[in-house]
Design a protein around this motif. Structure first.
Motif, PDB file in Angstrom:
ATOM      1  N   THR A 142     -16.531  12.792 -10.221  1.00 57.75           N
ATOM      2  CA  THR A 142     -16.660  11.557 -10.983  1.00 57.75           C
ATOM      3  C   THR A 142     -18.082  11.037 -10.817  1.00 57.75           C
ATOM      4  O   THR A 142     -18.673  11.157  -9.743  1.00 57.75           O
ATOM      5  CB  THR A 142     -15.665  10.483 -10.524  1.00 57.75           C
ATOM      6  OG1 THR A 142     -15.848  10.239  -9.131  1.00 57.75           O
ATOM      7  CG2 THR A 142     -14.233  10.913 -10.775  1.00 57.75           C
ATOM      8  N   ILE A 143     -18.604  10.478 -11.885  1.00 58.93           N
ATOM      9  CA  ILE A 143     -19.971   9.959 -11.887  1.00 58.93           C
ATOM     10  C   ILE A 143     -19.894   8.473 -12.188  1.00 58.93           C
ATOM     11  O   ILE A 143     -19.344   8.070 -13.214  1.00 58.93           O
ATOM     12  CB  ILE A 143     -20.842  10.697 -12.911  1.00 58.93           C
ATOM     13  CG1 ILE A 143     -20.875  12.194 -12.568  1.00 58.93           C
ATOM     14  CG2 ILE A 143     -22.246  10.123 -12.949  1.00 58.93           C
ATOM     15  CD1 ILE A 143     -21.545  13.065 -13.601  1.00 58.93           C
TER      16      ILE A 143
ATOM     17  N   ARG B  21     -28.359  16.799 -19.105  1.00 54.02           N
ATOM     18  CA  ARG B  21     -28.817  17.815 -18.159  1.00 54.02           C
ATOM     19  C   ARG B  21     -28.397  17.473 -16.731  1.00 54.02           C
ATOM     20  O   ARG B  21     -27.855  18.316 -16.019  1.00 54.02           O
ATOM     21  CB  ARG B  21     -30.341  17.953 -18.219  1.00 54.02           C
ATOM     22  CG  ARG B  21     -30.908  18.967 -17.242  1.00 54.02           C
ATOM     23  CD  ARG B  21     -32.424  19.125 -17.364  1.00 54.02           C
ATOM     24  NE  ARG B  21     -33.139  17.873 -17.353  1.00 54.02           N
ATOM     25  CZ  ARG B  21     -33.486  17.202 -16.249  1.00 54.02           C
ATOM     26  NH1 ARG B  21     -33.168  17.682 -15.064  1.00 54.02           N
ATOM     27  NH2 ARG B  21     -34.147  16.066 -16.319  1.00 54.02           N
ATOM     28  N   MET B  22     -28.599  16.222 -16.326  1.00 52.57           N
ATOM     29  CA  MET B  22     -28.346  15.858 -14.934  1.00 52.57           C
ATOM     30  C   MET B  22     -26.877  15.559 -14.641  1.00 52.57           C
ATOM     31  O   MET B  22     -26.367  15.934 -13.588  1.00 52.57           O
ATOM     32  CB  MET B  22     -29.202  14.653 -14.540  1.00 52.57           C
ATOM     33  CG  MET B  22     -30.682  14.968 -14.499  1.00 52.57           C
ATOM     34  SD  MET B  22     -31.661  13.543 -14.017  1.00 52.57           S
ATOM     35  CE  MET B  22     -31.164  13.373 -12.317  1.00 52.57           C
ATOM     36  N   ALA B  23     -26.194  14.866 -15.550  1.00 52.99           N
ATOM     37  CA  ALA B  23     -24.819  14.452 -15.294  1.00 52.99           C
ATOM     38  C   ALA B  23     -23.799  15.379 -15.935  1.00 52.99           C
ATOM     39  O   ALA B  23     -22.622  15.342 -15.583  1.00 52.99           O
ATOM     40  CB  ALA B  23     -24.604  13.017 -15.786  1.00 52.99           C
TER      41      ALA B  23
ATOM     42  N   ILE C 254     -30.347   7.204 -14.410  1.00 54.07           N
ATOM     43  CA  ILE C 254     -30.920   8.349 -15.128  1.00 54.07           C
ATOM     44  C   ILE C 254     -31.487   7.892 -16.470  1.00 54.07           C
ATOM     45  O   ILE C 254     -32.608   8.230 -16.838  1.00 54.07           O
ATOM     46  CB  ILE C 254     -29.855   9.453 -15.335  1.00 54.07           C
ATOM     47  CG1 ILE C 254     -29.420  10.042 -13.995  1.00 54.07           C
ATOM     48  CG2 ILE C 254     -30.382  10.552 -16.258  1.00 54.07           C
ATOM     49  CD1 ILE C 254     -28.176  10.921 -14.079  1.00 54.07           C
ATOM     50  N   ALA C 255     -30.709   7.106 -17.219  1.00 57.69           N
ATOM     51  CA  ALA C 255     -31.141   6.633 -18.533  1.00 57.69           C
ATOM     52  C   ALA C 255     -32.344   5.706 -18.418  1.00 57.69           C
ATOM     53  O   ALA C 255     -33.280   5.785 -19.227  1.00 57.69           O
ATOM     54  CB  ALA C 255     -29.989   5.918 -19.239  1.00 57.69           C
ATOM     55  N   GLY C 256     -32.342   4.840 -17.419  1.00 58.37           N
ATOM     56  CA  GLY C 256     -33.467   3.923 -17.231  1.00 58.37           C
ATOM     57  C   GLY C 256     -34.762   4.654 -16.943  1.00 58.37           C
ATOM     58  O   GLY C 256     -35.815   4.324 -17.501  1.00 58.37           O
TER      59      GLY C 256
ATOM     60  N   VAL D  82     -33.384  10.145 -23.297  1.00 56.38           N
ATOM     61  CA  VAL D  82     -32.216   9.699 -22.541  1.00 56.38           C
ATOM     62  C   VAL D  82     -31.070  10.703 -22.677  1.00 56.38           C
ATOM     63  O   VAL D  82     -30.442  11.081 -21.687  1.00 56.38           O
ATOM     64  CB  VAL D  82     -31.781   8.282 -22.990  1.00 56.38           C
ATOM     65  CG1 VAL D  82     -30.401   7.936 -22.476  1.00 56.38           C
ATOM     66  CG2 VAL D  82     -32.808   7.252 -22.530  1.00 56.38           C
ATOM     67  N   VAL D  83     -30.792  11.140 -23.904  1.00 60.80           N
ATOM     68  CA  VAL D  83     -29.713  12.105 -24.122  1.00 60.80           C
ATOM     69  C   VAL D  83     -29.979  13.393 -23.337  1.00 60.80           C
ATOM     70  O   VAL D  83     -29.102  13.906 -22.641  1.00 60.80           O
ATOM     71  CB  VAL D  83     -29.521  12.408 -25.627  1.00 60.80           C
ATOM     72  CG1 VAL D  83     -28.625  13.611 -25.843  1.00 60.80           C
ATOM     73  CG2 VAL D  83     -28.955  11.184 -26.345  1.00 60.80           C
TER      74      VAL D  83
END
Length: 157
Positions: A35-36, A124-126, A44-46, A118-119
């Motif tokens: 779970t994230i 990629r990371m999550a 990550i988005a920021g 952001v996408v």
């Protein structure tokens, strides 16, 4: 017809051996859940949004002012999640971003670049599918305006 299959038995044993029991339930990588938290996706988005040329700051005027005060408090640190709100499901996420752009840049191009960055970073990371990135441009940073984030005075003199 007779069954000609022979089972391996230890010598002197009349019992048929039991087949090997497979433990677990498949590959180790598929056992359990990951779970994230919303805050992880927001960070990550920021960071990804701030990397885009033309983005001066994140958040509304009030949140930037409040953040500037918090940044001066020892241990407060800068909040990379300022201006970012994420809703995270099991495999998808939706993001709302509030940005301040530099004067003279194309707002449409900056918004497109922010979305793409952001996408790419979140997926990629999550490993989550980003279903939407809503961007609200709350201000434009004029060249002659003081920079509220860089006005920090030294605490010790």
């Amino acid at each position: 017809m007779t069954d000609t299959t022979q089972r391996n038995r230890p010598e002197g044993s009349d019992k048929e051996s039991t087949p090997l029991i497979k433990r677990g339930g498949g590959a180790a990588a598929t056992r359990g859940r990951t779970t994230i938290a919303d805050g992880v996706v927001e960070k990550i988005a920021g960071m990804a949004a701030r990397d885009v040329v033309g983005v001066h700051a994140m958040g509304s005027g009030f949140s930037r002012t409040f953040g500037a005060v918090r940044d001066k408090v020892p241990g407060g640190g800068k909040s990379v999640t300022r201006g970012v709100k994420a809703e995270v499901g099991e495999s998808q996420t939706a993001l709302d971003l509030e940005i301040v752009v530099e004067y003279g840049v194309s707002i449409g191009e900056v918004a497109r670049d922010v979305r793409e960055n952001v996408v790419a970073a979140v997926e990629r990371m999550a490993g989550l599918e980003v279903v939407e990135v809503n961007i609200a441009v709350s201000d434009v940073k004029l060249p002659d305006e003081p920079d509220d984030e860089d006005q920090s005075e030294p605490r010790l003199q």
